[in-house]
Structures are given as C-alpha cells and as structure tokens.
Write a protein that holds these residues in place. Structure first.
Motif, short mmCIF file in Angstrom:
data_model
loop_
_atom_site.label_atom_id
_atom_site.label_comp_id
_atom_site.label_asym_id
_atom_site.label_seq_id
_atom_site.Cartn_x
_atom_site.Cartn_y
_atom_site.Cartn_z
N SER A 1 -2.91 -6.60 2.61
CA SER A 1 -1.69 -5.57 3.15
C SER A 1 -1.45 -4.40 2.25
O SER A 1 -1.15 -3.36 2.81
CB SER A 1 -0.57 -6.54 3.62
N LYS A 2 -1.35 -4.80 1.07
CA LYS A 2 -0.79 -3.80 0.31
C LYS A 2 -1.53 -2.43 -0.05
O LYS A 2 -1.38 -1.38 -0.08
CB LYS A 2 -0.32 -4.22 -1.23
N TYR A 3 -2.90 -2.58 0.16
CA TYR A 3 -3.92 -1.85 0.35
C TYR A 3 -4.03 -0.87 1.63
O TYR A 3 -4.08 0.34 1.49
CB TYR A 3 -5.55 -2.05 -0.12
N LEU A 4 -3.90 -1.83 2.52
CA LEU A 4 -3.63 -0.97 3.79
C LEU A 4 -2.66 -0.21 3.97
O LEU A 4 -2.55 0.79 4.86
CB LEU A 4 -3.67 -2.19 5.02
N ASP B 1 -3.40 -10.45 1.14
CA ASP B 1 -2.95 -9.65 -0.12
C ASP B 1 -3.60 -8.24 0.14
O ASP B 1 -3.83 -7.37 -0.56
CB ASP B 1 -3.69 -10.31 -1.33
#
Lengths: 263, 324
Positions: free
Chosen positions: A90-93, A88
C-alpha cells in the motif's frame, strides 16, 4: 523520471547498509557451490581423459559463472510475496512512482554491493586459475547484450513469482519449482552442451532458463557463434517481450485482487 | 461539482470458510467453502471542496475500506468513485500527487531509515520545489515538535513520534484531499490537541478536503461539522454532528462537590451515579429532569458547587448505534 529513480536507488542503498552483516555472509555462499561444481567436472574430465582445451573451458565456465550469476540474479520473490500478503504494498501504491522501480533499484544496489565485496575473492581465484582462463574477445559486445537480456528475464520471472501472492497465500512452492528448473536447464550445474543426452536440446532452447545464465556464458566463451547466436538472441528477445507483457497483465489483474490488509 | 463523489460503492471480499480443528482443515481441502464479506455495501455520498467530514463507526464498519477505495488502493466490487474528477483505482500519478492517506496503524515510512530520508524521497517523488519543501517541512517539524527525532531510525521511534512523522510525510506535497485514518492513535492528550489544531488549520489554509476516521470522538467533535456514520458497510447517518447530539443525547451530566458526606444510596435516588469519590460526584440525569435535580441538590444537599454538562459524545454515539 531519472531523478525519482536515483532517489529510490539512494534510499535502497541506505536501507541495504542496515543489513550489511547478513549481506556479507550471503555474498560468499555461492562461491562454495560453484567451485565444488568446477572440481567435480574437472574430475569427470580426468576420468574420461578429457583434453586440456576442455579443462580450460570448464575452469573458465565456472569461474565466469561466479560473476555472471551474480550480475543476472534476482531473489526478491519471497519478500515481494510477503509484502503483498501483509498489505505492505500500500505505501508504494500511494506514491506517484511505479512499484516495480523499487524492486529494480533494490536489485541493482544489492548486485553492486555483492560484486564490490566479492572483488578481492574474484581476483584471488582468478589469479590461481589464470593459466586456464580464456574469453572470446570478439564476442564481448554480444555478451553484454545477452547479459542485459538475462538480467531482465531473471528479474521478471522472480517478480512474477512474487506477484502470484495476489492469488496464493504462499509463493514458496512455485519458487522451488522455478529453482529446480533453473538448476537443470540454465547451465548452473553443468554447461548446457554436456547435457543434451539427458535433456533434449529443444526443451532447453524453448525454456527461459538457458537465456538467464548458460547463453551469456557460452557467448562470452565463444561457444555460441554464427547462426546459433542469432537464433538464441531471437529466443531471448521473445522471452523478454513475453515476460514484460505477462508482467503488465499480472500486475493489473493482481491489483484488482489486492486486499490491502492491515491498518 | 463535488470534490468526492461516491455512488453505490460496494466492496466485497471473498473469504474461505474453514470449519474448526484438524478435521475441518482436511475437509476444506476437498470441499472448500467461500462466502462474501460485505465490507462496504452500497454506500453513496458527496463531499464538497474544503469540507472536513468525520467518518465514524465501530470496528469492521467499513470506514477504512471506504478510505482505501477513495485513495485508489482497492478496486470497488461495484459502484463508482470519483475524487477530484479522477477514478482513484486508475492510480494516475497526477491524482496521487493531489491526495494523501495516513493510516495510524500502518507504517508508510522506511522502517530501517530515519524519517528524514522518507521525507526527502517524497520531495522528489511528488516533485515538490525545494523552497516549498523546506518551508513546509520546517513548519510541520516545529508544530509537531519532532526536531530531535528526524534523524533516528523509524523503527526506534515511539508510536506517537512515528505518527507525527507519518503525518509530515503525507503532507510534504500539500495534498488537496486528505484521508486520515485514526491519525491521533497513540498520541498523548496534549499532542492530540495539537494535531487537531493543526488539521483544522490545514483545512482552512489550503481549503483542503479532509475525511477523518477516529475512535476518539473528541477528534470528530472538535473538527467535523458533518459526520457520516457507517456500520456493517451501510451508511446510517449523514449530516451535522449536532443533530445526532440533539436527537440522541438523552441525559445530562451533573457534577457536584459536597462539603459534608452524603450516602451513595441517597444520591442514587436522584439518578444514575456515574462516579462518587467524596467530595466529588457525577450523576447522569434524564434531560427533562436535570433542572429539577439540580435545584434539589442545591436545596436539600450539602452542595458547595454544581455544574451541568452535556453527555459524553461516546455515550451519545453508543446510544445512536443501539437505536439504529
């Protein structure tokens, strides 16, 4: 940069409001342990015929610990570990903002929330204990500096434990060791000046935990002054810089291990 | 210079191999065995500006892993990836502002908040000017018909509604490169069609470079002139979709409507009966015999209508995988 952080703060605050029921319960649990500890130590002082100054110190120590522990605290390691494990992160990265700012924002809004809702209780408890409460007014500025140092160290240790999920499937074991060391050597269970016979002062001084709680508290109560104040500040600074460097290395190495699972 | 350049990309995962059961679990404590899963194994391709490329392959082929390497989520084990002149895994903010990855099976919106809050956050993070934000948001909301869902918590949306919002969040900053991983998943047929039209329009309007993966071959067929077929981490084909169709379409579908009953056995003598529900029947006939069978159906059978169609794209791709 500031507008980005402000927007993240606003979003985290709204997100937090969705869990206000849970948060409300969590807000009051630390009061129980700290007040029990205060009573235990007052009984010990009674038993050993401690003087009034010492009793006032114990009362003030544990009362202000209620506030300081809340201000310096961080608790996101398990959540961060789970985000990494489930992919999860990923969405921040994918967004043009550093990932750590989301956790910093969450930490800040949660502290503001908890402090605000605890305020009536602080006032009530403070009113009953008012005769024994004192602080060292001339140490206010050093206290504020030590408080910021404590916040950074606490947050980074918690963050690093969460980041260990890049390599480990469960961060709970490290977290529990961290908790034990924190309880024994931070000044959470007892003022650090009381335990030098149990644990050598050298060990306490070298570990980071003292600088996360006991040090700012003793600065506030005027127990740490002069040469000791400067050497403790020096050590706190070393930990802040060391942990920032360690975080940079761990984050960069961790991303290389990241699997981005799911989806 | 190509917008996307991938040279000998490899992505291996080290996986712990555990023997079944309790004994296996105990043994793995003392003798832990690992092996490498080759999710992507020596993949190379180039994509030019404005191309809309379909990335197809079965589950576990390496499509999503490749997209994750291109968007900077994953570090390649080996090889070189360049997108818009950037190395994706360096995750420079300037790079992230020019791309978007939409994952149909992974939520990127704030789960407990209405989608509009995620859009507002993206506006600030991607530094989208207010006027551009309002215009883009207005267009997307109208096109995807989500006016009524913007203020509902994301966790309370249906999969289709959420997918539409995911797409809006990804496009708020008008990315130059768009990676779409199963974007039509969970959408109804009408919305799939709308979304395809939208992707086509976006590609044309912004000259955006798009890589699309989808299990719905209709998405690929309608949108992509070029396809990259991948399986077991290796590229099996890279070229025009119609070349695959020409090469691997071995049959035609003949749909017939009868005005009197015909036995299924009699129809089976002509070719494979795909479907028979009087008065309608569909037969799969080898290419070289399709004309002859059509004539026979018109002359010797009580046929009132007949139609010859291309073979289903899914069957063609299945045939391709079988022969590869």
């Amino acid at each position: 940069m500031f507008s980005k952080f402000k927007q993240i703060l606003s979003l985290e605050l709204q997100d937090l409001n969705e869990y206000k029921g849970d948060l409300f319960i969590y807000t009051f649990t630390p009061f129980i342990l700290t007040l029990v500890l205060m009573v235990v130590w007052l009984s010990v002082l009674d038993f050993s015929s401690g003087n009034n100054a010492e009793k006032s110190y114990i009362v003030s120590y544990f009362f202000f610990q209620l506030i300081v522990a809340r201000l310096v605290g961080a608790w996101h390691a398990p959540y961060l570990g789970e985000k990494i494990r489930q992919g999860d992160v990923s969405k921040y990265l994918l967004k043009p903002a550093s990932f750590i700012w989301y956790d910093i924002a969450e930490n800040i809004v949660e502290k503001i929330w908890k402090i605000t809702f605890s305020l009536p209780l602080y006032i009530i408890i403070g009113y009953f204990l008012r005769r024994n409460l004192f602080i060292s007014w001339e140490n206010i500025l050093p206290f504020l500096v030590s408080l910021i140092g404590a916040m950074i160290i606490y947050f980074l240790i918690e963050h690093l434990i969460g980041l260990s999920a890049f390599w480990l499937s469960e961060t709970g074991a490290i977290d529990s060791y961290n908790e034990v060391f924190f309880f024994i050597t931070s000044g959470k269970l007892f003022p650090l000046s009381y335990v030098t016979k149990l644990i050598p002062l050298g060990v306490i001084n070298i570990l980071p935990y003292k600088y996360m709680l006991g040090f700012p508290l003793d600065v506030l109560l005027g127990k740490t002054t002069g040469q000791t104040l400067w050497s403790d500040f020096g050590m706190q600074f070393v930990w802040v810089v060391g942990l920032i460097l360690l975080y940079k290395v761990v984050w960069s190495k961790g991303l290389q291990k990241y699997g981005g699972y799911g989806g | 210079m190509s917008i996307i350049e991938v040279n000998h990309l490899k992505k291996y995962y080290r996986v712990h191999k555990k023997t079944e059961g309790f004994k296996g679990s105990i043994m793995s404590v003392f003798n832990r065995k690992y092996y490498d899963v080759k999710a992507v194994n020596d993949v190379s391709f180039q994509i030019e500006e404005g191309e809309l490329v379909g990335f197809i392959g079965p589950n576990g082929a390496g499509k999503t892993t490749t997209l994750k390497c291109l968007s900077g989520l994953l570090y390649p084990s080996e090889g070189k990836v360049s997108v818009l002149g950037y190395t994706p895994n360096e995750r420079k903010h300037e790079y992230l502002k020019k791309i978007a990855l939409v994952m149909g099976q992974k939520n990127q919106l704030w789960w407990d908040l209405p989608a509009i809050e995620s859009f507002n956050l993206n506006k600030i993070l991607y530094e989208v000017p207010e006027s551009h934000y309002k215009k883009t948001l207005g267009e997307l909301v109208e096109l995807l018909n989500v006016q009524d869902t913007l203020n509902i918590q994301v966790r309370k949306l249906s999969l289709g509604q959420r997918m539409k919002c995911e797409l809006i969040a990804a496009l708020i900053h008008s990315p130059k490169v768009l990676f779409l991983d199963e974007p039509t998943i969970g959408l109804d047929v009408v919305m799939q069609q709308n979304l395809r039209q939208f992707i086509k329009g976006y590609n044309r309007k912004y000259k955006a470079t798009i890589i699309l993966t989808s299990h719905y071959m209709q998405d690929v067929e309608e949108l992509c002139k070029r396809v990259i077929v991948i399986n077991n981490g290796l590229i099996l084909y890279d070229g025009p979709l119609e070349d695959i169709i020409k090469k691997y379409a071995t049959h035609k579908l003949v749909s017939v409507i009868f005005h009197a009953h015909v036995s299924k056995e009699k129809l089976a003598e002509l070719g494979e009966v795909k479907e028979y529900n009087f008065p309608k029947a569909t037969l799969s006939i080898p290419l070289d015999k399709s004309n002859m069978v059509a004539v026979k159906l018109l002359q010797d059978f009580p046929t009132s209508d007949l139609n010859i169609e291309e073979e289903n794209i899914n069957d063609i791709i299945a045939e391709f995988f079988k022969k590869s």
